[in-house]
Design an enzyme around this catalytic site. Structure first.
Site, PDB file in Angstrom:
ATOM      1  N   SER A 144       0.843  -1.199   0.000  1.00  0.00           N
ATOM      2  CA  SER A 144       0.000   0.000   0.000  1.00  0.00           C
ATOM      3  C   SER A 144       0.880   1.252   0.000  1.00  0.00           C
ATOM      4  CB  SER A 144      -0.966  -0.038   1.181  1.00  0.00           C
ATOM      5  OG  SER A 144      -1.930   0.970   1.084  1.00  0.00           O
ATOM      6  N   GLU A 162     -13.777  10.117 -12.392  1.00  0.00           N
ATOM      7  CA  GLU A 162     -13.690  11.231 -13.323  1.00  0.00           C
ATOM      8  C   GLU A 162     -12.770  10.820 -14.459  1.00  0.00           C
ATOM      9  OE1 GLU A 162     -12.572  15.064 -11.745  1.00  0.00           O
ATOM     10  OE2 GLU A 162     -13.270  14.529  -9.748  1.00  0.00           O
ATOM     11  N   HIS A 186      -4.122  -0.490  -4.378  1.00  0.00           N
ATOM     12  CA  HIS A 186      -5.575  -0.700  -4.262  1.00  0.00           C
ATOM     13  C   HIS A 186      -6.240  -0.342  -5.602  1.00  0.00           C
ATOM     14  CE1 HIS A 186      -5.187  -0.999   0.156  1.00  0.00           C
ATOM     15  NE2 HIS A 186      -4.397   0.064   0.080  1.00  0.00           N
TER      16      HIS A 186
END
Length: 288
Positions: A144, A162, A186
């Site tokens: 991560s 977006e 992720h």
């Protein structure tokens, strides 16, 4: 017209590594098969491995350090050192540097990549970490936030849902372990393709690496990236881009990008950083 040839001449995508670097997309299996964490311990020496855990990205570094200490001991490491850097003075501690020097594997936990970079950047600890990794003394893994800091520049934060645009992503200085990549984590789990494309549009001399949860992009010393785990690794390669309106539009306007190349790789697939070719090599990794 965007000219990329000179950028790549200055910044070849070729990590200066003599041992593996494992960038993990977060939420790796810590309970059952522990495939990725077990592979890390094996790469670090197996039953002779001494693992150094750097939990500094976490808001609760003590608890995070203890968690990974117990996991790596259960997997079969010989010893685990918790390298607790709570402020920048700790990154100059002779005691911590001595502990790190005996580690055959170094593991950076998840949390906040800005916190991790702020604590380690331009410190003796980071200099020693790079040396140990680049000279083949220690295998490095980061999950991560610990993966996001691998490049010279990193994604600090950003949105989703977006189209790619200049306002979608905030960039910061990473730790420069593999300088010529931008890592996002992720990845498909949080719909982050647009923000990685936005980051690459701002830094077209870099290669984008988007890593799903419980998935690892394993950087080998020969320049091969191998995929391990349950999800996918997305490669965003701007080498053939011949036009973008990045510098011409408002920060919230959608970007135009022509000839951007994207690869989606799953377990046992490979990508060659030197030739920029993909390859399936099913015999190189155990099946899931």
């Amino acid at each position: 017209m965007l000219q990329l040839e000179s950028l790549f001449a200055r910044n070849p995508v070729s990590p200066a590594l003599k041992c593996a670097v494992m960038a993990i997309g977060g939420a790796e299996d810590k309970v059952r098969g522990r495939q990725i964490l077990t592979a890390f311990v094996q790469r670090s020496g197996g039953s002779d491995a001494v693992i150094g855990v750097i939990p500094s990205a976490s808001r609760e570094p003590d608890a995070m350090g203890r968690l990974y200490h117990d996991i790596f001991m259960e997997i079969g490491a010989k010893d685990v050192e918790i390298l607790l850097v709570a402020d920048r003075s700790d990154a100059e501690s002779a005691e911590i540097l001595a502990k790190m020097a005996r580690c055959s594997g170094l593991f950076m936990s998840g949390g906040d990549q800005l916190r991790l970079s702020a604590l380690l950047d331009e410190t003796p600890l980071l200099e020693q970490l790079r040396t140990q990794v680049w000279q083949g003394q220690s295998v490095l893994a980061g999950t991560s936030a610990g993966a996001a800091v691998m490049g010279h520049v990193m994604i600090a934060s950003g949105g989703s849902n977006e189209p790619p645009n200049r306002s979608l992503v905030d960039m910061a200085t990473g730790l420069g372990i593999i300088p010529d990549v931008i890592v996002d984590q992720h990845f498909h789990n949080r719909n982050r393709l647009a923000r990685l494309i936005s980051a690459i549009s701002a830094h077209p001399d870099k290669l984008g690496i988007g890593i799903d949860e419980d998935t690892c992009a394993l950087f080998e010393p020969d320049g091969t990236v191998r995929v391990m785990g349950k999800g996918a690794v997305t490669i965003v390669d701007p080498r053939d881009v011949n036009y973008t309106n990045f510098s011409q539009v408002e920060v919230t306007s959608p970007l135009s990008i022509y000839n951007l190349r994207v690869h989606i790789l799953s377990h046992a697939d490979c990508y060659n950083l030197n030739t920029h070719q993909v390859q399936h090599q099913s015999s190189s990794l155990p099946s899931l």
